[in-house]
Design an enzyme around this catalytic site. Structure first.
Site, mmCIF file in Angstrom:
data_model
loop_
_atom_site.group_PDB
_atom_site.id
_atom_site.type_symbol
_atom_site.label_atom_id
_atom_site.label_comp_id
_atom_site.label_asym_id
_atom_site.label_seq_id
_atom_site.Cartn_x
_atom_site.Cartn_y
_atom_site.Cartn_z
ATOM 1 N N LYS A 57 0.842 -1.208 0.000
ATOM 2 C CA LYS A 57 0.000 0.000 0.000
ATOM 3 C C LYS A 57 0.876 1.257 0.000
ATOM 4 C CE LYS A 57 -1.464 1.742 4.067
ATOM 5 N NZ LYS A 57 -1.227 3.162 4.372
ATOM 6 N N ASN A 58 1.872 1.286 0.893
ATOM 7 C CA ASN A 58 2.656 2.515 1.041
ATOM 8 C C ASN A 58 3.576 2.771 -0.153
ATOM 9 O OD1 ASN A 58 1.352 3.059 3.368
ATOM 10 N ND2 ASN A 58 3.050 2.526 4.740
ATOM 11 N N ARG B 285 -4.316 10.795 4.447
ATOM 12 C CA ARG B 285 -3.213 11.763 4.516
ATOM 13 C C ARG B 285 -2.274 11.642 3.313
ATOM 14 N NH1 ARG B 285 0.529 12.438 6.835
ATOM 15 N NH2 ARG B 285 0.558 14.543 7.623
ATOM 16 N N CYS C 126 -3.570 13.003 12.920
ATOM 17 C CA CYS C 126 -4.218 11.689 12.857
ATOM 18 C C CYS C 126 -4.243 11.130 14.263
ATOM 19 C CB CYS C 126 -3.501 10.780 11.880
ATOM 20 S SG CYS C 126 -1.937 10.203 12.499
ATOM 21 N N ARG D 163 1.518 15.062 12.816
ATOM 22 C CA ARG D 163 1.869 14.759 11.431
ATOM 23 C C ARG D 163 2.010 15.999 10.528
ATOM 24 N NH1 ARG D 163 -0.095 9.220 9.691
ATOM 25 N NH2 ARG D 163 1.684 9.452 8.294
ATOM 26 N N PRO D 164 3.019 16.822 10.817
ATOM 27 C CA PRO D 164 3.229 18.020 9.994
ATOM 28 C C PRO D 164 3.723 17.680 8.580
ATOM 29 C CG PRO D 164 5.055 17.723 11.520
ATOM 30 C CD PRO D 164 4.051 16.641 11.838
ATOM 31 N N VAL D 165 3.657 18.674 7.668
ATOM 32 C CA VAL D 165 4.204 18.483 6.315
ATOM 33 C C VAL D 165 5.221 19.575 5.982
ATOM 34 C CG1 VAL D 165 2.260 17.182 5.333
ATOM 35 C CG2 VAL D 165 2.207 19.678 5.273
ATOM 36 N N ASP D 166 5.787 20.201 7.035
ATOM 37 C CA ASP D 166 6.725 21.308 6.826
ATOM 38 C C ASP D 166 7.921 20.908 5.963
ATOM 39 O OD1 ASP D 166 7.225 19.673 9.163
ATOM 40 O OD2 ASP D 166 8.897 21.003 9.631
ATOM 41 N N LEU D 167 8.408 19.667 6.114
ATOM 42 C CA LEU D 167 9.600 19.264 5.341
ATOM 43 C C LEU D 167 9.269 19.139 3.854
ATOM 44 C CD1 LEU D 167 10.997 16.597 7.838
ATOM 45 C CD2 LEU D 167 11.929 18.882 7.428
ATOM 46 N N ASP E 27 5.491 0.869 11.823
ATOM 47 C CA ASP E 27 4.233 0.255 11.393
ATOM 48 C C ASP E 27 4.071 -1.190 11.884
ATOM 49 O OD1 ASP E 27 3.648 2.610 10.106
ATOM 50 O OD2 ASP E 27 4.269 1.925 8.130
ATOM 51 N N ILE F 161 9.560 7.223 16.035
ATOM 52 C CA ILE F 161 9.091 7.925 14.828
ATOM 53 C C ILE F 161 7.839 8.747 15.162
ATOM 54 C CG2 ILE F 161 8.350 7.668 12.412
ATOM 55 C CD1 ILE F 161 11.162 6.632 12.830
ATOM 56 N N ARG G 86 -8.083 -0.193 5.275
ATOM 57 C CA ARG G 86 -7.210 0.736 4.545
ATOM 58 C C ARG G 86 -5.904 0.051 4.140
ATOM 59 N NH1 ARG G 86 -5.465 5.020 7.958
ATOM 60 N NH2 ARG G 86 -4.173 5.263 6.135
#
Ligand code: EPU
Length: 456
Positions: free
Chosen positions: A22-23, A93, A117, A122-126, A315, A337, A407
């Site tokens: 999936k990932n 996400r 979540c 769960r930032p997306v700054d990077l 995970d 993580i 999912r």
């Protein structure tokens, strides 16, 4: 909302095959936005997340044509569309994967900012800093990240964050850089196998990427990308989950398409506690081979620390916690993580697990026994952990809200039932409805006299 009912105690035995990842599939599918020709994918797992990604791509003018189970071809038919709406992004996400490809190919991307979540912010700054380094202008408008650039320009981008690199951030920047002018170097890139799979697809489409799988990835930009035919790599997290399911029931299971080389950290911990993952044919590709899972009667405790690849995957942390409840002695699990990824702790405790959490660390006091109970799934891997616990618990476990599980695992109840597990899916609302009709209304019997007749 479906639930599972599990009667614990059956030893799993038989043979199964790991699905496609999936990932890996989600950023791969998003990368099709970069192509001028159709891109065909094979071994895509049939999950709600991959269906959602196909729906999102459809809304972005990238049509999917099915070619049988797990096979489909994506083609860009309308390249004027650039908006990934909140309605889809909030369900998944990983929708953020379309940001880099849209920006690089269509010069503009508007992607709803993903929220937090169940296990943290769960930032997306990077992701955004990486794309800005390539020359994108980024604004936040009405909850959308709006990124624009006429043509991206190669640059050196550092993607390390407080918890290591970012997997989807690396996917976004690497995908965008394929069409940038000049050379991009990603330093502190994520080394996960899913990133290597993405680089393999992009190179097959005509990109020039070297170093994927190491912390330094170099991308020499090209003017356009063509089509490709790409088999998705096997799902290492699904494979590990079924290996742990075999172990927790003291079973004996053969798993085909097992990505052994991508799971060395998990195999190492399993060996230490007395679970054996034996390759059946040394001539097979170690990233997709057949293994047999067996285990010692008594499991030993251990120390597990989640880390970026090639360390122990976050995970698999929740599933490992369920297994370590059956080891004889104290194990220590530290999450490096996602320090808040412990939604399963309270639910496992309801089943009698002896868990003591202090910040990002949980001490698991193994006592070899769990007792079935009604529990609630709160995220994908927590759900898998509760199901594993239910397989080994005494009596009956009901895991509600298994839509989280759907999912990431293709029909898990069928796979486990094929190995001899006593597990069924049901809809609690359909079961509860006749019960509601049969029973007298509870309120009449418990209401104190003084309140009777008043609106409650
Ligand atoms: N982070 C930042 N800033 C960013 C991005 C990430 O600080 O801009 C932090 C995160 O908060 C986290 C760490 O960096 O502490 C790693 O997050 P990462 O970005 O690598 O996670 P992701 O790419 O969003 C993918 C998987 C997750 C998996 C993580 C870590 C997909 C679709 N998702 O998420 O998978 O846990 O990498 O390996 O590939 C799952 O399958 O259950 C799942 C959650």
């Amino acid at each position: 909302m479906d639930a599972f009912i599990i009667k614990g105690g059956s030893r799993l035995s038989g043979r199964i095959t790991a699905d496609g990842s999936k990932n890996a599939s989600l950023p791969l599918m998003a990368a099709a936005l970069l192509a001028d020709e159709p891109v065909t994918f094979r071994r895509v797992p049939e999950l709600s997340d991959t269906a959602n990604m196909a729906r999102l791509l459809g809304e972005l003018g990238c049509d999917a044509k099915s070619g049988g189970p797990g096979v489909f071809t994506l083609s860009n038919v309308d390249t004027s569309l650039t908006h990934a709406r909140y309605d889809i992004v909030r369900t998944m996400r990983a929708s953020i994967c379309v940001l880099g490809p849209l920006l690089a190919k269509r010069k503009r991307a508007a992607v709803s900012m993903p929220g937090g979540c169940a296990f943290g912010a769960r930032p997306v700054d990077l992701h955004l800093r990486g794309l800005e380094a390539l020359g994108a202008k980024i604004e936040l408008n009405g909850g959308d990240i709006v990124a624009t650039a006429d043509r991206l320009k190669g640059a050196t981008v550092f993607l390390g964050g407080p918890f290591g690199s970012t997997v989807l951030g690396t996917a976004n920047v690497m995908s965008a850089a394929t069409l940038a002018e000049g050379r991009t170097i990603i330093e502190s890139a994520a080394c996960e196998p899913e990133i290597v799979d993405l680089a393999n697809l992009l190179n097959a489409m005509g990109a020039k990427i070297t170093g994927a799988g190491s912390p330094r990835v170099t991308i020499d930009g090209v003017d356009q990308l063509g089509g490709a035919d790409h088999p998705v790599l096997p799902d290492r997290i699904v494979a590990a989950t079924y290996a742990l399911a075999a172990a927790i029931t003291n079973g004996e299971v053969i798993i085909d398409d097992f990505p052994y080389d991508y799971l060395l950290a998990v195999v190492d911990r399993l060996n230490l506690i007395g679970v054996h993952v034996d390759r059946q044919d040394e001539n097979q590709d170690p990233t997709c081979c057949t293994v047999k899972i067996t285990c010692d009667r008594r499991l030993k405790p251990t120390i597990v620390t989640t880390q970026p690849y090639p360390g122990f995957p976050t995970d698999v942390q929740a599933q490992m916690m369920a297994l370590l409840c059956f080891a004889e002695g104290n194990s220590i699990i530290t999450e490096k993580i996602f320090p808040e990824r412990f939604m399963h702790v309270a639910e496992l405790t309801r089943m009698g697990a002896q868990l003591f959490r202090q910040g990002p660390t949980v001490v698991v006091q193994g006592n070899g026994r769990l007792v079935g109970a009604p529990v609630m799934a709160s995220d994908l891997r927590a759900s898998a952990s509760l199901i594993l616990a239910g397989l080994a618990a005494e009596g009956e476990t009901i895991v509600s809200r298994v839509y989280h599980l759907d999912r990431g695992y293709v029909q898990m109840e069928r796979v486990l039932a094929s190995l001899g597990a006593n597990i069924e899916r049901f809809n609690p609302d359909e079961v509860a409805e006749p019960l509601k009709k049969a029973e007298p209304p509870l309120v009449e019997t418990v209401k104190p006299k003084s309140l009777a007749g008043k609106p409650g």
